[in-house]
Design an enzyme around this catalytic site. Structure first.
Site, PDB file in Angstrom:
ATOM      1  N   CYS A  97     -27.950  76.448 -35.295  1.00  0.00           N
ATOM      2  CA  CYS A  97     -29.009  77.314 -35.814  1.00  0.00           C
ATOM      3  C   CYS A  97     -28.464  78.238 -36.913  1.00  0.00           C
ATOM      4  CB  CYS A  97     -29.676  78.081 -34.678  1.00  0.00           C
ATOM      5  SG  CYS A  97     -31.298  78.776 -35.123  1.00  0.00           S
ATOM      6  N   GLN A 101     -27.093  77.549 -40.877  1.00  0.00           N
ATOM      7  CA  GLN A 101     -27.531  78.271 -42.065  1.00  0.00           C
ATOM      8  C   GLN A 101     -26.353  78.900 -42.803  1.00  0.00           C
ATOM      9  OE1 GLN A 101     -30.490  81.001 -40.609  1.00  0.00           O
ATOM     10  NE2 GLN A 101     -31.836  79.363 -39.873  1.00  0.00           N
ATOM     11  N   HIS A 223     -31.179  73.727 -31.096  1.00  0.00           N
ATOM     12  CA  HIS A 223     -30.307  74.225 -30.022  1.00  0.00           C
ATOM     13  C   HIS A 223     -30.041  73.083 -29.045  1.00  0.00           C
ATOM     14  CE1 HIS A 223     -30.128  78.566 -30.867  1.00  0.00           C
ATOM     15  NE2 HIS A 223     -31.309  78.365 -31.433  1.00  0.00           N
ATOM     16  N   GLU A 225     -27.614  72.461 -27.148  1.00  0.00           N
ATOM     17  CA  GLU A 225     -26.878  72.799 -25.920  1.00  0.00           C
ATOM     18  C   GLU A 225     -27.762  72.739 -24.684  1.00  0.00           C
ATOM     19  OE1 GLU A 225     -28.003  76.847 -27.825  1.00  0.00           O
ATOM     20  OE2 GLU A 225     -27.454  74.817 -28.470  1.00  0.00           O
TER      21      GLU A 225
END
Length: 246
Positions: A97, A101, A223, A225
C-alpha cells in the site's frame, strides 16, 4: 519445518509507534512464508525517522526489506531511503500500500529523474504528483469509511514476477486507500525499466508494480497479508523470502 541452516533477516521499516503489534498480520505472513521456504525469519523493526537522519547502517546486513501500509507524512523520507537502498543494492523488497506508493516516488526521483516527484498526500502543491488522490475520492468530504475498501480484482501482466508468483493472471485482493499511482506518468516510468505489472480490469488503477533487472522489487496497492495462512503463504511474501535466500 524451519531449517536452522536457512535464516533471513528482514527489515520492516515504519514509524516507531506503528511497529510490532500494529503489523501483526504482516509479521504472520512473513512467518508463513518462512515455513514454506524452510527458513527462520528474523524481523528487525527499523524506525524510519532514524533513517531520515542518515543512519543507514541498520540496513547493511538485511536480506530483505519491507515497507508496510500507513498514513501521513511522518517518516516517509526515511522509508524512501530504505527503498532506494534495496533497489541500488539488489536487496529483495516488498512494498504494501503506502510502501508501493513510496517505491513509485523513489523510482521517480532517482531513476526517472523527476526530482520533485511526490504524493499529494504529503505535498498538495507538488509539481509532479506521481501519487495522487483517486478521482472518485476528490469530492469526498466525510472521511469515515469512504476509502476504497474491500476486495477488488486485478489483471496481471503475463511474464512478470507478480504473475509468476500468483501463477495466474486474474487475482483478488483487499484494499484500504485513497491515493493511487498517477497513470499520466506510466510511459515515462516504463521507459526507465519500471513495470506496472497489474492493473484494475478497466486499466484505470495500477495495482502492482515491479522493476526490471532486480531480484525482487515489488509493490502492491492491496493488503495481501490478510489472505496468508500457515499452510498457504501468500505468493508475494513466499517469493520475497525465496528471493532473499538466493
Amino acid at each position: 519445518m524451519e531449517n536452522p541452516q536457512h535464516e533471513v533477516t528482514i527489515g520492516m521499516v515504519g514509524k516507531y509507534v506503528d511497529l510490532t503489534e500494529s503489523y501483526k498480520s504482516l509479521i504472520e505472513a512473513l512467518r508463513h512464508a518462512g515455513i514454506h521456504n524452510h527458513t527462520k525469519i528474523n524481523i528487525r523493526y527499523i524506525d524510519s525517522e532514524r533513517l531520515e537522519q542518515g543512519n543507514l547502517e541498520c540496513l547493511h546486513d538485511l536480506n530483505a526489506i519491507l515497507v508496510p501500509g500507513g498514513f501521513g507524512k511522518r517518516g516517509t523520507e526515511g522509508k524512501i531511503k530504505a527503498i532506494q537502498y534495496a533497489r541500488e543494492n539488489a536487496i529483495p523488497y516488498l512494498g504494501i500500500c503506502l510502501g508501493m506508493q513510496l517505491a513509485v516516488i523513489e523510482f521517480a526521483r532517482h531513476v526517472a529523474k523527476i526530482e520533485a516527484a511526490n504524493s499529494t498526500e504529503f505535498d498538495p502543491s507538488t509539481t509532479h504528483p506521481v501519487i495522487d488522490l483517486m478521482v472518485d475520492q476528490r469530492d469526498v468530504t466525510m472521511k469515515g469509511g469512504t476509502m476504497r475498501l474491500g476486495a477488488y480484482y486485478a489483471v496481471l501482466q503475463p511474464g512478470t514476477k507478480v504473475a509468476e508468483a500468483y501463477g495466474e493472471t486474474v487475482v483478488s485482493e483487499r484494499h484500504r486507500h485513497r491515493y493511487e499511482f498517477n497513470y499520466n506518468y506510466h510511459s515515462r516510468f516504463e521507459e526507465s525499466g519500471f513495470l506496472c505489472s497489474g492493473t484494475s480490469p478497466d486499466k484505470r488503477l495500477v495495482e502492482f508494480i515491479e522493476m526490471e533487472n532486480h531480484p525482487y522489487w515489488v509493490g502492491t496497492q492491496a493488503h495481501p497479508e490478510f489472505k496468508s495462512r500457515p499452510d498457504r503463504p501468500h505468493p508475494l511474501f513466499r517469493e520475497l523470502i525465496a528471493a532473499s535466500l538466493v
